[in-house]
Design an enzyme around this catalytic site. Sequence first.
Site, PDB file in Angstrom:
ATOM      1  N   TYR A   3     -35.288 -85.378  -0.429  1.00 43.16           N
ATOM      2  CA  TYR A   3     -34.423 -86.367  -1.078  1.00 43.16           C
ATOM      3  C   TYR A   3     -35.158 -87.147  -2.160  1.00 43.16           C
ATOM      4  CZ  TYR A   3     -32.157 -90.728  -2.077  1.00 43.16           C
ATOM      5  OH  TYR A   3     -31.633 -91.794  -2.745  1.00 43.16           O
ATOM      6  N   GLU A  47     -36.558 -95.867  -4.124  1.00 44.67           N
ATOM      7  CA  GLU A  47     -35.942 -94.930  -3.188  1.00 44.67           C
ATOM      8  C   GLU A  47     -36.682 -94.901  -1.855  1.00 44.67           C
ATOM      9  OE1 GLU A  47     -33.100 -93.610  -3.492  1.00 44.67           O
ATOM     10  OE2 GLU A  47     -32.789 -94.201  -5.568  1.00 44.67           O
ATOM     11  N   ASP A  92     -28.713 -87.773   0.684  1.00 47.96           N
ATOM     12  CA  ASP A  92     -29.065 -88.863   1.593  1.00 47.96           C
ATOM     13  C   ASP A  92     -27.872 -89.143   2.495  1.00 47.96           C
ATOM     14  OD1 ASP A  92     -27.233 -90.167  -0.020  1.00 47.96           O
ATOM     15  OD2 ASP A  92     -28.481 -91.952  -0.326  1.00 47.96           O
TER      16      ASP A  92
END
Length: 353
Positions: free
Chosen positions: A118, A36, A136
């Site tokens: 996030y 991520e 996101d």
Amino acid sequence: MLKKLRTWFTKNAAELPWRLDDLNAPRDPYAVWISETMLQQTQVSTVRDYYVRWMKHFPNVNKLASATEDEVFRYWQGLGYYSRAKNILKTAKIIAGSGGKFPETRDALEKLPGIGAYTAGAILSLAYHQREAILDGNLVRIFSRLYKLSFLPTENKKAAEIYWEQARDVARGSKAYLHNEALMELGRTICKVRNPLCDKCPLATACRAHSDDCCAAFPPAKKRTQQEWHGTVLVVESADHKILGVIAGCKFFKGQLSLPHFESPRNATVGLSAEAEKLIPDDDINSLKPCGKFRHSITTHKIECDVLHVTLRARAAHTAQAANAIQWIPKSKSMETFANSFSLKALKLVQKD
């Protein structure tokens, strides 16, 4: 709506190196964190190979924590936004020093360098299957079109809260981890920025922008300002064929090894600026040759640089100064040692010359 989303995702989920074959299985929090973080500001197609190479070299947080910053930068080279790589190393050391286990609460995760709302949500959702929201760019685009939200979450706190509330709604169900990942996939493959594939979207019947045939208007365009910067990059080569690298005193890449670079006017006379001469005294120079120019972008800067190849009369050991601020890299290892594409572009121009 969420049932349709789940059905679509289980049939269409792409094979990705960080995604398990069993979509319902909890993931390794370390793998979620790395993937991520790499995916921030970077396309999936680019991240694939970087992720595989990274995980082969740094298979767990303890191995990563034992790495040097230069080593981490080498494996990050080409992904840009190098502050991410610095924060990854900082966080790895903190986690390794606390027993090697990732925190399992949002507050604890968000206290770690480089982990924001996030990324924390992604770790808690995908690794621990907690009912945590994520938000996101993909989800912002989907929510904006679903509900015709004509503002962005970055505009103010009220706007951000509206988007986060939509994200929390998605995360309230028992399959929150699956819904979150499905929406990310939907945004990447179907609800795209340009030319969304609405005829293939499982949420089309619920989408207000689709119903009004105005998907292109949502979300509204982000206002961006990019500063232009012109400079000169020096490829300084000693008599014993070593290249000068700096880790302080330059406009970009502070704290990271890079080629020395200084702001300069366009079409300036070939030569060293007064600022550059503080680093390389004129009496030490054997030759100075222009090797062309290149363009580059770093965050909000649109950059154009001239490249000068400077050769010195003396060996590296005789010209080195401020050892904590500069390093001499063997020319044969320069392409693998300088970990940012900005420096590599300059080195390639010198090699071609």
